[in-house]
Design a protein around this motif. Structure first.
Motif, short mmCIF file in Angstrom:
data_model
loop_
_atom_site.label_atom_id
_atom_site.label_comp_id
_atom_site.label_asym_id
_atom_site.label_seq_id
_atom_site.Cartn_x
_atom_site.Cartn_y
_atom_site.Cartn_z
N THR A 14 0.82 -1.21 0.00
CA THR A 14 0.00 0.00 0.00
C THR A 14 0.86 1.26 0.00
N GLN A 15 2.04 1.21 0.61
CA GLN A 15 2.92 2.38 0.58
C GLN A 15 3.47 2.63 -0.82
N VAL A 16 3.85 1.58 -1.52
CA VAL A 16 4.32 1.75 -2.90
C VAL A 16 3.25 2.39 -3.76
N GLY A 20 3.35 6.30 -4.89
CA GLY A 20 3.40 6.45 -6.34
C GLY A 20 2.28 7.31 -6.88
N ALA A 21 1.06 7.08 -6.39
CA ALA A 21 -0.11 7.80 -6.90
C ALA A 21 -0.18 9.22 -6.37
N GLY A 141 10.68 1.76 -0.76
CA GLY A 141 11.69 2.50 -1.50
C GLY A 141 11.60 2.34 -3.00
N PHE A 142 10.86 1.33 -3.46
CA PHE A 142 10.73 1.11 -4.90
C PHE A 142 9.60 1.93 -5.52
N ALA A 143 8.92 2.76 -4.73
CA ALA A 143 7.77 3.49 -5.25
C ALA A 143 8.15 4.37 -6.43
N THR A 173 -9.79 -0.38 -4.42
CA THR A 173 -9.84 -1.84 -4.51
C THR A 173 -8.66 -2.47 -3.77
N VAL A 174 -7.47 -2.32 -4.33
CA VAL A 174 -6.30 -3.01 -3.78
C VAL A 174 -5.93 -2.47 -2.39
N CYS A 175 -5.71 -1.16 -2.27
CA CYS A 175 -5.23 -0.61 -0.99
C CYS A 175 -6.27 -0.74 0.12
#
Length: 393
Positions: A14-16, A20-21, A141-143, A173-175
């Protein structure tokens, strides 16, 4: 109660998506918004800055909610708010609607990003919190690495509106589904029963000089990091580097952050957050000095990305762990939320101020020199906070 690994995996995903968004996509999509509407940079970046200001205003009450109710309901609600805001953003056709959507997203930032995740972890896992935060930031960190190229591809394929629409649907949906899977926390009374009551109340922390020095140190860092997150790509273009090198350099910062966090988990796991912070706060002005003095060389850009990525990566862990180390964990959410307030205000100012300076300056030198000065100020405030903490120990 869920295991740390399960909760970390949930929050990592959820952090990624949320970073990102809410954050990294804006760097790519802002020029397309300007082109469609013909708005000035002050309007486009001003709304983003306003969202960060809103997040700073609500950070303390959100922290109190996290202390009382835990991450499952609060971060779940944050996913809903975030989804609504992103979908609203995709449908806006006026300045008022643009600022309205970013107002909603400012609340979503406080409910879903690192401060909320760190408070959730500390409430769930207590003394295991530092290790869990390190592992979480390793994933998150990959966000930027994922969402900068993904957003660029989606923008070319479907436009900025559909990109934000898709990201909003991911939140709903996902988060949302993942946050609801976090499970319930142990009661606060049960945590207190595990040992002596330690730490400060929010009022006691606010009366402590070290709190304000720390808050100002993190705020100065946040000013720099938010500015560079939004303006790094155009800044490197100004230094004369081609688009391919610029995108490669920007995309490498995420993996470098991850390498730094791996180093913190292995080489520095026995060191206190206060000691780790000294090295990391010093690395940021060093990185900016390299870019200011030698930024026209490709190797200097690579060195900047290395120092900047390491500093940003490990600083996230320090920011998540030092409030507990210095002020205790019983009221961690409220104290860390209050500490995050000035940082989020600084984040709000950074992109707008640097955007205006870049437009007004023929070269990037004034911007880089100004950011370098802010980096040294941040280091001085942090050293002052650590000295006070050492004297009071």
């Amino acid at each position: 109660m869920p295991t740390p690994s399960r909760s970390i995996a949930i929050l990592g995903c959820t952090q990624v998506i949320s970073w990102g968004a809410l954050y990294y996509a804006f760097t790519i999509l802002a020029p397309a918004v300007q082109q469609e509407f013909g708005w000035s940079a002050r309007i486009v970046f001003g709304a983003f800055s306003w969202a960060l200001l809103v997040a700073g205003i609500v950070s303390t009450p959100v922290g109190i909610l996290l202390d009382r109710h835990g991450g499952r309901p609060v971060m779940g609600a944050g996913s809903v708010v975030c989804g609504v805001g992103l979908i609203g953003l995709s449908q806006c056709h006026s300045v008022l609607a643009w600022f309205g959507a970013w107002t909603v997203l400012g609340l979503a930032m406080a409910l879903t990003l690192y401060e909320a995740a760190f408070a959730t972890i500390n409430r769930k896992f207590g003394e295991q919190g530092r290790s869990a935060i390190s592992r979480l930031t390793l994933i998150a960190g990959f966000a930027s690495t994922v969402f900068w190229p993904l957003t660029q591809w989606l923008n070319h394929a479907a436009g900025w509106r559909n990109t934000y629409l898709l990201y909003g649907l991911l939140q709903l949906t996902v988060c949302l589904g993942l946050h609801l899977m976090l499970g319930k926390d142990a009661a606060r009374a049960a945590h207190a029963a595990l040992g002596k009551r330690s730490g400060h109340t929010l009022r006691e922390a606010l009366a402590h000089a070290a709190f304000w020095k720390l808050a100002l140190a993190f705020a100065a860092n946040s000013f720099i990091f938010s500015s560079m997150s939004v303006h790094l790509i155009p800044l490197l273009h100004r230094l004369g580097h081609p688009a391919a090198l610029v995108l490669l350099a920007a995309s490498l910062i995420g993996p470098i952050q991850v390498l730094g966090r791996i180093g913190e988990m292995t080489l520095a796991r026995q060191a206190s957050p206060q000691r780790v912070g000294i090295v990391i706060f010093a690395a940021l002005p060093a990185a900016l000095a390299v870019l200011w003095l030698l930024g026209s060389a490709a190797w200097a850009v690579a060195l900047f990305c290395l120092l900047y990525g390491l500093s940003n990566g490990i600083l996230t862990i320090v920011r998540g762990t030092i409030p507990q180390a210095m002020f205790g964990r019983e009221n961690y959410g409220a104290i860390s939320g209050a500490m995050a307030g000035p940082s989020l205000v600084a984040k709000a100012a950074g992109p707008l101020v640097v955007g205006v300076l870049l437009q007004a300056s023929a070269t990037p030198d004034p911007v880089l020199l100004g950011l370098l000065a802010v980096g040294f100020i941040s280091l001085m405030f942090y050293l002052g906070a650590v000295r006070i903490d050492t004297e009071n120990a």
